[in-house]
Each structure stands twice: as structure tokens, then as C-alpha cells.
Scaffold this motif. Structure first.
Motif, PDB file in Angstrom:
ATOM      1  N   VAL A 284       9.919   7.745 -12.233  1.00  0.00           N
ATOM      2  CA  VAL A 284       8.962   6.651 -12.428  1.00  0.00           C
ATOM      3  C   VAL A 284       8.476   6.077 -11.102  1.00  0.00           C
ATOM      4  O   VAL A 284       7.425   5.432 -11.033  1.00  0.00           O
ATOM      5  CB  VAL A 284       9.598   5.553 -13.309  1.00  0.00           C
ATOM      6  N   MET A 285       9.233   6.334 -10.025  1.00  0.00           N
ATOM      7  CA  MET A 285       8.842   5.838  -8.703  1.00  0.00           C
ATOM      8  C   MET A 285       7.794   6.716  -8.040  1.00  0.00           C
ATOM      9  O   MET A 285       7.170   6.302  -7.060  1.00  0.00           O
ATOM     10  CB  MET A 285      10.079   5.770  -7.791  1.00  0.00           C
ATOM     11  N   ALA A 286       7.602   7.925  -8.540  1.00  0.00           N
ATOM     12  CA  ALA A 286       6.770   8.904  -7.842  1.00  0.00           C
ATOM     13  C   ALA A 286       5.326   8.465  -7.647  1.00  0.00           C
ATOM     14  O   ALA A 286       4.786   8.597  -6.527  1.00  0.00           O
ATOM     15  CB  ALA A 286       6.826  10.250  -8.561  1.00  0.00           C
ATOM     16  N   PRO A 287       4.621   7.921  -8.671  1.00  0.00           N
ATOM     17  CA  PRO A 287       3.229   7.521  -8.423  1.00  0.00           C
ATOM     18  C   PRO A 287       3.097   6.446  -7.352  1.00  0.00           C
ATOM     19  O   PRO A 287       2.181   6.502  -6.525  1.00  0.00           O
ATOM     20  CB  PRO A 287       2.766   6.999  -9.793  1.00  0.00           C
ATOM     21  N   ARG A 288       4.001   5.471  -7.357  1.00  0.00           N
ATOM     22  CA  ARG A 288       3.942   4.417  -6.342  1.00  0.00           C
ATOM     23  C   ARG A 288       4.194   4.990  -4.950  1.00  0.00           C
ATOM     24  O   ARG A 288       3.510   4.640  -3.985  1.00  0.00           O
ATOM     25  CB  ARG A 288       4.969   3.336  -6.665  1.00  0.00           C
ATOM     26  N   LEU A 289       5.181   5.873  -4.827  1.00  0.00           N
ATOM     27  CA  LEU A 289       5.444   6.500  -3.536  1.00  0.00           C
ATOM     28  C   LEU A 289       4.253   7.348  -3.088  1.00  0.00           C
ATOM     29  O   LEU A 289       3.916   7.371  -1.897  1.00  0.00           O
ATOM     30  CB  LEU A 289       6.698   7.370  -3.633  1.00  0.00           C
ATOM     31  N   ALA A 290       3.614   8.024  -4.036  1.00  0.00           N
ATOM     32  CA  ALA A 290       2.460   8.857  -3.690  1.00  0.00           C
ATOM     33  C   ALA A 290       1.299   8.011  -3.201  1.00  0.00           C
ATOM     34  O   ALA A 290       0.566   8.418  -2.284  1.00  0.00           O
ATOM     35  CB  ALA A 290       2.042   9.702  -4.896  1.00  0.00           C
ATOM     36  N   ARG A 291       1.090   6.838  -3.810  1.00  0.00           N
ATOM     37  CA  ARG A 291       0.028   5.953  -3.332  1.00  0.00           C
ATOM     38  C   ARG A 291       0.317   5.467  -1.919  1.00  0.00           C
ATOM     39  O   ARG A 291      -0.592   5.312  -1.102  1.00  0.00           O
ATOM     40  CB  ARG A 291      -0.116   4.747  -4.273  1.00  0.00           C
ATOM     41  N   ARG A 292       1.580   5.226  -1.636  1.00  0.00           N
ATOM     42  CA  ARG A 292       1.945   4.661  -0.329  1.00  0.00           C
ATOM     43  C   ARG A 292       1.960   5.718   0.778  1.00  0.00           C
ATOM     44  O   ARG A 292       1.467   5.486   1.876  1.00  0.00           O
ATOM     45  CB  ARG A 292       3.329   4.008  -0.448  1.00  0.00           C
ATOM     46  N   PHE A 293       2.518   6.894   0.487  1.00  0.00           N
ATOM     47  CA  PHE A 293       2.715   7.894   1.532  1.00  0.00           C
ATOM     48  C   PHE A 293       1.895   9.171   1.349  1.00  0.00           C
ATOM     49  O   PHE A 293       1.808   9.982   2.269  1.00  0.00           O
ATOM     50  CB  PHE A 293       4.201   8.269   1.615  1.00  0.00           C
ATOM     51  N   GLY A 294       1.335   9.356   0.169  1.00  0.00           N
ATOM     52  CA  GLY A 294       0.619  10.590  -0.138  1.00  0.00           C
ATOM     53  C   GLY A 294       1.510  11.559  -0.890  1.00  0.00           C
ATOM     54  O   GLY A 294       2.711  11.654  -0.601  1.00  0.00           O
ATOM     55  N   PRO A 295       0.954  12.302  -1.852  1.00  0.00           N
ATOM     56  CA  PRO A 295       1.777  13.224  -2.648  1.00  0.00           C
ATOM     57  C   PRO A 295       2.478  14.285  -1.816  1.00  0.00           C
ATOM     58  O   PRO A 295       3.631  14.632  -2.088  1.00  0.00           O
ATOM     59  CB  PRO A 295       0.765  13.860  -3.607  1.00  0.00           C
TER      60      PRO A 295
END
Length: 438
Positions: free
Chosen positions: A98-109
Motif C-alpha cells: 500500500v506504500m508503493a504509490p506514495r513512494l513512487a510519487r516521491r522518488f519515482g517508480p
């Protein structure tokens, strides 16, 4: 999240209007030869990265399944604790996914997947040598955290870089995932024997592939989805893609999440317990590992075929039903003659396990935009993995309490029925934007 969907430069160039008064020879930053070569080079790196990453999304689990008896003896685990161990993967996938989309927005996929591959490598190196059950679980959780975020972001990366080839690219990485799964199941016991019979060496060897998967993402670490890389879409679709989604209002999202959870339950019971089921039926340990590999290797060709067929159908429900019937037949055979027809049951269960690439394909089809796919992927996978947590643990408890595999196999067969029902519903031709946009 609007930047999650990125087409290739050819698509963007074709859709970009020519400014008035501009000559045909005028070069823009997107149409210069250098920019085209850079984009093509980056696209090839993404393909390599996707394939290598997919190879690493299951060996941490299936290599353990092949040596579960040795690990239990080495760490002094009871059957219930071993059942808990087989429940750790879906728990980690639910919590960390569930953390993956937020991390992707912050650092990039790309950066998140790169970090995920590094976490897998470190976890696989550490866990065999910690010397106790708690440390083994903690190191496994680190590796599974890396798998969790990569699981969620694979459909996002496919939708972003290959928006017109969702079916074929999903098929390719599903094939790689199935190949990694089956290789770990088939080769872990022979590799362990070749290295002196030490189960620790047999587990740690899979860290090398994870370390290799870090490399293709390193040149893409700065790729965070800049605005100039987005395709030019028609105004109504762009506005809809940016509208907030209340994903829990979508019946399609819930159906897909439950379908994902039930197929994950079957998959993790299979990966965690199937070798032991065959071994207790009198099948040699090496053959039991090969049988698990057969189950998993069925996903290599079918994981490529099923997504391509699914994208050509308006309703994916019939595919769900065919896979479910194969699963019911496999469980019936496993109950009645586990060793006599072992190869046939492995083939049937291997076909049934291809519900996973079908679920991933439906994630890409049930949303119209990159942000929608990201939300749906995170919701369906995190909720689904939460649903799947009790299954492997319950199988361990039933096995220990009953002293046999009759009740656990009956449970597996019973769960296949609701999986078929919700999968049929999730296969309807609808999108979450239709149901969950404010």
C-alpha cells in the motif's frame, strides 16, 4: 500521480500538433534524434529491468517451500510456526504494498523498484545465517518488502511506458515471474545437494539474481515522470484522469481485490505446502520440488497467452471459470491419489495458478489512466494479500491438528468456488473511474 502514465516518444510525437508557422525541419526537444535515441535506450533498459525484476518476485518464497522441512528442523519450528512463516509473504505484501504509490510519487517508480531489488538481495543473504526463527522472519520480511512494492509498481510501469501494449508486456513479465518461481522450486534442492546439503547455502544462492536486477534501474533513478513526458490526451480523459478516485466505492475494485486475495491464498498455500504434501504422500524430496516447479512453470507459456487473450475479450469471466475448474479437478485428484497421479494434478494446479497474470491484466484493464491503475493496483493487491493471510496459516494448523492433508485440501477446494464467482464479476467490461470518481 498524473505523471504515472508515460508513452514512448514515438506516440507523443505522433499526437503532438505542429505549431503554426513551424517548418517541417524544426526540431523540438522531443523530436531531436538525440532525444529519440535516449528514449529508445531508456525503453530497452526498462524492458530488461522489468524482466529481471519479475524473475525475483517469487524465488524468496518457493526456494523456502522446497526446503521447508530442513528449515523447520534447523530452526526448531513447529507446524503452526511454519504455517505462520508461509503467511508472512501475503502479510508483507499487504502492509508494504500500500506504500508503493506514495513512494513512487516521491522518488519515482524506477527508484522504488531498484530499492526493492536491493532489499530482496540483502534479505536473502541475511536470513539463512541469523540462527533463530525471529531473525529468519525479520530478514524474510525485508526481502518480501522489496517484492511487495515491486509487485504493485509493475502494472504502473507497464501502463506508463507501454500504454498500447499492456497485454503483451504484462504477459512478458508474468512469464518471467513464472520462470523465476519454477526455477527456484526445481533447482533449490539440487543446488543444496551440490553444495554439501547445507540448506543455508541453498537459500542464499538466489540473492545473486536479485543483485543483478538492481543494475538496469540505476540509470533510470532520476526518472520521476516529468510533465513533459506525458502523452497529450483528449481534454475530457485528462480531466477524468486527474479527478480523485474513491476506490472503495467501486464494486469492480472490490471484486478484483477479493479475486486477487483468493487466488493469492491458493498460490501461497501451493508454494508453501505443496512440496510437503507430496513428500508426505511418499514422493522423494527432489521429485516433490520438481512437481512444484511443474505447477509454476505452467505459468511461463500461459502467462503470456492469457493476458493477450484477456485483452481481446470484453468479459474475462469465462477465463476465470476455466482456470477454476482446473483447480477443482487438481484438488480432487490430490485428495484421492496424491502420489499416483501427482504429475497430472501438478499440471492442473499449474493451469489454475495462472489466475495471477489474469488478475494483473484485469488491473490494467479496469482503469483508464495511469493514476487509476496505480490506485487500483495498490488497493487490489494490498486488500487481496490481507485476505490471503489466514489461508497458509490455517492449512498449517489443520495439518498439525488432523495429522493429515485431507482437511487442508478440502479447504483449498472450497475456496476455489468464491474465487470463480468474484473473478467472473471482476471480469465485466467496466472501469473504476466510472464507479469511483467524485
Amino acid at each position: 500521480m498524473a505523471s504515472e502514465e508515460i508513452r514512448t516518444v514515438e506516440t507523443r510525437t505522433a499526437m503532438s500538433p505542429t505549431p503554426r508557422g513551424a517548418g517541417a525541419a524544426t526540431n523540438t526537444p522531443e523530436t531531436t534524434p538525440g532525444a529519440g535515441r535516449t528514449r529508445a535506450w531508456a525503453t530497452r533498459l526498462v524492458v530488461v529491468g522489468i524482466m529481471l525484476s519479475a524473475l525475483n518476485l517469487r524465488p524468496a518464497i518457493t526456494s523456502l517451500g522446497a526446503l521447508l522441512e530442513e528449515v523447520r528442523d534447523g530452526l526448531g519450528m513447529s507446524g503452526s510456526v511454519a504455517g505462520l512463516l508461509t503467511s508472512v509473504p501475503p502479510l508483507c505484501f499487504a502492509v508494504f504494498g500500500v506504500m508503493a504509490p506514495r513512494l513512487a510519487r516521491r522518488f519515482g517508480p524506477a527508484a522504488v523498484v531498484c530499492a526493492g531489488m536491493a532489499a530482496i538481495a540483502v534479505g536473502l543473504v541475511v536470513r539463512p545465517y541469523v540462527g533463530n526463527t525471529a531473525g529468519f522472519l525479520a530478514a524474510s520480511a525485508l526481502a518480501l518488502m522489496g517484492i511487495a512494492v515491486s509487485n504493485v509498481l509493475m502494472p504502473v510501469i507497464v501502463k506508463r511506458w507501454f500504454p498500447d501494449r499492456v497485454g503483451s508486456m504484462t504477459g512478458l513479465y508474468s512469464m518471467a515471474l513464472a520462470a523465476g518461481t519454477s526455477l527456484a522450486a526445481a533447482l533449490t534442492v539440487p543446488l543444496t545437494d551440490a553444495m554439501g546439503g547445507n540448506w543455508k547455502s541453498g537459500l542464499v544462492v538466489w540473492a545473486t539474481i536479485a543483485a543483478a536486477a538492481v543494475l538496469p534501474w540505476l540509470p533510470l533513478l532520476r526518472d520521476r515522470g516529468p510533465a513533459d513526458a506525458r502523452p497529450q490526451e483528449p481534454a475530457p480523459e485528462t480531466a477524468e484522469a486527474q479527478a480523485p478516485l474513491r476506490i472503495t466505492r467501486s464494486r469492480t475494485a472490490w471484486s478484483l481485490a477479493v479475486f486477487f486475495g483468493l487466488q493469492a491464498t491458493a498460490a501461497y498455500i501451493t508454494m508453501g505446502w505443496m512440496p510437503q504434501i507430496f513428500r508426505d504422500a511418499g514422493v522423494p524430496a527432489g521429485t516433490a520440488g520438481v512437481l512444484l516447479a511443474v505447477i509454476m512453470v505452467m505459468g511461463v507459456p500461459l502467462a503470456f497467452v492469457i493476458p493477450r487473450v484477456a485483452t481481446r475479450l470484453s468479459h474475462q469471466g469465462p477465463i476465470v471459470l476455466v482456470l477454476g475448474v482446473c483447480g477443482l479437478a487438481g484438488y480432487a485428484g490430490l485428495y484421492l491419489a496424491p502420489s499416483g497421479g501427482a504429475w497430472a494434478w501438478a499440471l492442473l494446479l499449474g493451469v489454475s495458478n495462472c489466475s495471477f497474470p489474469l488478475a494483473l491484466t484485469m488491473v490494467g484493464m479496469r482503469a483508464r489512466s495511469g493514476p487509476g491503475v496505480a490506485q487500483l493496483s495498490a488497493f487490489a493487491q494490498s486488500t487481496g494479500y490481507l485476505i490471503s493471510i489466514p489461508g497458509p496459516l490455517l492449512v498449517g494448523v489443520l495439518y498439525q491438528q488432523s495429522g493429515g492433508w485431507g482437511l487442508p485440501i478440502a479447504l483449498m477446494a472450497a475456496l476455489m468456488v468464491p474465487q470463480m464467482v468474484v473473478g467472473f464479476i471482476a471480469g465485466r467490461d467496466r472501469t473504476v473511474e466510472d464507479e469511483a470518481t467524485n
